[in-house]
Design a protein around this motif. Structure first.
Motif, PDB file in Angstrom:
ATOM      1  N   ASN A 270       0.782  -1.232   0.000  1.00 45.95           N
ATOM      2  CA  ASN A 270       0.000   0.000   0.000  1.00 45.95           C
ATOM      3  C   ASN A 270       0.814   1.282   0.000  1.00 45.95           C
ATOM      4  N   VAL A 271       2.064   1.232   0.466  1.00 40.44           N
ATOM      5  CA  VAL A 271       2.899   2.434   0.528  1.00 40.44           C
ATOM      6  C   VAL A 271       4.270   2.137  -0.076  1.00 40.44           C
ATOM      7  N   THR A 272       4.941   3.186  -0.558  1.00 41.00           N
ATOM      8  CA  THR A 272       6.193   3.001  -1.296  1.00 41.00           C
ATOM      9  C   THR A 272       7.273   3.942  -0.794  1.00 41.00           C
ATOM     10  N   ASP A 273       8.414   3.367  -0.396  1.00 37.57           N
ATOM     11  CA  ASP A 273       9.645   4.103  -0.094  1.00 37.57           C
ATOM     12  C   ASP A 273       9.407   5.265   0.878  1.00 37.57           C
ATOM     13  N   THR A 295      -3.305   5.725   6.824  1.00 40.72           N
ATOM     14  CA  THR A 295      -3.661   4.633   7.733  1.00 40.72           C
ATOM     15  C   THR A 295      -2.862   3.385   7.426  1.00 40.72           C
ATOM     16  N   GLU A 296      -2.654   3.113   6.141  1.00 37.14           N
ATOM     17  CA  GLU A 296      -1.878   1.927   5.763  1.00 37.14           C
ATOM     18  C   GLU A 296      -0.445   2.024   6.261  1.00 37.14           C
ATOM     19  N   LEU A 297       0.122   3.224   6.228  1.00 36.20           N
ATOM     20  CA  LEU A 297       1.486   3.418   6.720  1.00 36.20           C
ATOM     21  C   LEU A 297       1.574   3.137   8.215  1.00 36.20           C
ATOM     22  N   VAL A 298       0.669   3.703   8.998  1.00 33.82           N
ATOM     23  CA  VAL A 298       0.784   3.525  10.447  1.00 33.82           C
ATOM     24  C   VAL A 298       0.396   2.119  10.868  1.00 33.82           C
ATOM     25  N   ARG A 299      -0.452   1.453  10.110  1.00 30.05           N
ATOM     26  CA  ARG A 299      -0.745   0.039  10.407  1.00 30.05           C
ATOM     27  C   ARG A 299       0.501  -0.816  10.203  1.00 30.05           C
ATOM     28  N   ALA A 304       0.505  -4.247  12.185  1.00 29.18           N
ATOM     29  CA  ALA A 304      -0.795  -4.805  11.814  1.00 29.18           C
ATOM     30  C   ALA A 304      -0.827  -5.225  10.350  1.00 29.18           C
ATOM     31  N   ASP A 305       0.010  -4.626   9.513  1.00 33.42           N
ATOM     32  CA  ASP A 305       0.144  -5.005   8.105  1.00 33.42           C
ATOM     33  C   ASP A 305       1.604  -5.353   7.841  1.00 33.42           C
ATOM     34  N   MET A 470       1.122  13.096   2.136  1.00 34.40           N
ATOM     35  CA  MET A 470       1.092  11.847   1.390  1.00 34.40           C
ATOM     36  C   MET A 470       0.097  11.933   0.238  1.00 34.40           C
ATOM     37  N   TYR A 471       0.428  11.207  -0.814  1.00 29.49           N
ATOM     38  CA  TYR A 471      -0.436  11.121  -1.991  1.00 29.49           C
ATOM     39  C   TYR A 471      -0.157   9.793  -2.682  1.00 29.49           C
ATOM     40  N   LYS A 472      -1.205   8.998  -2.846  1.00 31.23           N
ATOM     41  CA  LYS A 472      -1.095   7.690  -3.523  1.00 31.23           C
ATOM     42  C   LYS A 472       0.031   6.838  -2.950  1.00 31.23           C
TER      43      LYS A 472
END
Length: 499
Positions: A270-273, A295-299, A304-305, A470-472
């Motif tokens: 979900n997140v990159t670099d 949210t995906e970053l902090v999970r 959690a991810d 953050m964006y995309k």
């Protein structure tokens, strides 16, 4: 009679207890037109759409379809008149196949309506899929489909009811670049067939690409509209935020030189670099729009991810965080976006919700000292101004703001030194927000580090020492409290370059 508009909403007003969600809103949609509905969170977009969809009945206002005044008593009334809404959260039944989802509750029947004509269900589904060029297998179970394919099912479902007006709410939030391109092809095809589309998105570059017109809402009122040919990111942003939004002063600045947390090159599905750091005593704001990846970053940071690559460094030492248990061991706590589903045990009381992550602190051998538990919990109730009759009150019966404070108390009880607060003020009233802000200030004053996520940009501006945008799924910029403005933030979170 010549009709200028497929849809016309005039003087629409909707009130809820204590708040006017919409005030005298006018909106017009042409035949075969893609019209963007734009506004910050809380501007009234969702309420206006729910009025159109028959989910809310307005106190005042007129709705006209094809020049005829209509009144919707329910969502089914709106559907019968050709209003289709594709909400951000899909309404599909995952255990049924595509065809059954498309015609659910409207299946063709025979035998005086006693039997479903299943052969015709699949034939009609295939005809619909072919007509609009949707790439779907009508026999596939919906749960096996990608997010993009499920969205196509939602579109087909709306079109099966002969929708003349189609509402798309954040349709690209979870789509890849290729999937967005395909969606835009379908939207253009629908336009050519005379379908009118209301397009809701925070991604301004998409609005400039796919829409014909836009209307801007702010604080429940319509502040203006324009043809897309006259629109720019800057003038859209200016209309969205107005001239009255000012940065609130942060009470104190307590950031130390020592780094508490550093993330280097973190990537997953979900997140990159991702690269960022948080110092002791510092509040880091994480700003972005729906689907940006906050949210995906902090999970991922909380375990959690899964993390595909990258490094997490706590107090100068690389650590492994592959589960929430490991995150807690490194004194990282997460107040999640969804407190009821992920942050609280709704069937337990205030005391146990506050202490269940740290019961070892209150145990002597196999026994737990309820007296010590209650004493500690009473201290947090007093400190955080939690409105509850006592420590044994069921947390499910508390207000949203007090539930949020219980989640915060849980992590304070656990003595976390790094706290991630994901939308901590969502659904809480103004006094409770102020108390949460005051506690954040107290925490950083004591040397704790905070990562703060909010969809309300004025909150980000108010509380943060530094802000990452953050964006995309990527970090697009870093701003400190001295040179940040809401215009810079809006530019970066809508895909603009920091330079």
């Amino acid at each position: 009679m010549v009709r200028d508009h497929m849809l016309k909403m005039t003087g629409v007003t909707k009130r809820f207890p204590g708040v006017t969600a919409l005030s005298n809103v006018n909106f017009q949609l042409g035949k075969g037109e893609v019209h963007a509905l734009v506004g910050a969170n809380g501007a009234g977009k969702s309420t206006l759409i729910k009025v159109l969809a028959g989910a809310h009945r307005p106190e005042e206002g007129i709705i006209e379809l094809n020049g005829e005044e209509v009144r919707f008593e329910s969502p089914s009334d709106a559907k019968k008149r050709g209003i289709g809404v594709i909400y951000q959260e899909f309404t599909l039944l995952p255990d049924l196949d595509v065809a059954k989802n498309i015609f659910y509750a409207s299946e063709p029947t025979y035998g005086a309506g006693l039997f479903v004509h299943w052969k015709k269900v699949y034939e009609d589904a295939r005809k619909l899929i072919d007509k609009f060029g949707l790439d779907l297998d009508v026999t596939a179970k919906v749960s096996s489909l990608s997010t993009a394919a499920q969205q196509m099912v939602e579109i087909a479902k709306a079109l099966s009811l002969n929708a003349e007006v189609l509402v798309m709410d954040e349709p690209t939030a979870t789509l890849t670049v290729h999937e967005v391109e395909r969606l835009f092809e379908i939207i253009n095809d629908l336009k050519s067939r005379g379908v009118s589309i209301i397009y809701i998105s925070h991604r301004l570059e998409e609005i400039l690409e796919i829409c014909d017109k836009l209307t801007v809402l702010r604080s429940g009122t319509m502040v203006g509209g324009m043809d897309i040919k006259d629109a720019t990111k800057d003038n859209i942003i200016s209309m969205m935020i107005g001239n009255d939004m000012q940065k609130s002063e942060k009470p104190g600045y307590y950031a130390q030189n020592e780094t508490a947390l550093e993330i280097k090159g973190l990537s997953n599905a979900n997140v990159t670099d991702i690269h960022l750091n948080v110092r002791k005593g510092e509040v880091i704001g994480l700003a972005g729009l729906v689907g940006a990846g906050r949210t995906e970053l902090v999970r991922a940071l909380f375990g959690a991810d899964p993390i595909r690559e990258g490094q997490i460094i706590v107090n100068g030492k690389p650590v492994t965080v592959s589960s929430p248990r490991q995150a807690i061991q490194h004194r990282i706590g997460l107040l999640p976006e969804s407190r009821k589903e992920q942050g609280l045990l709704m069937n337990l009381n205030v005391r146990r919700n506050t202490t269940f992550a740290t019961l070892r602190k209150f145990s002597r051998g196999p026994f737990i000292s309820q007296k010590r538990e209650k004493d500690v919990v009473r201290d947090y109730i007093s400190r955080l101004k939690i409105k509850t009759p006592d420590t044994e009150f069921m947390v499910a019966n508390l207000s949203g703001g007090n539930q949020q404070k219980i989640v915060l108390a849980k992590w304070l009880c656990n003595e976390c030194s790094i706290l991630i607060l994901d939308e901590p003020t969502r659904g809480v009233d103004v006094p409770a927000k102020e108390e949460i802000f005051q506690e954040i200030n107290n925490l950083v004053k004591s040397g704790k580090s905070i990562i703060f996520i909010s969809s309300e940009l004025d909150e980000i501006l108010r509380i943060s020492d530094r802000i990452y945008t953050m964006y995309k799924g990527r970090i697009t910029g870093e701003l400190d409290r001295e040179n940040v403005t809401i215009n810079k933030l809006m530019h970066l979170i809508t895909g603009g370059d920091q330079h």
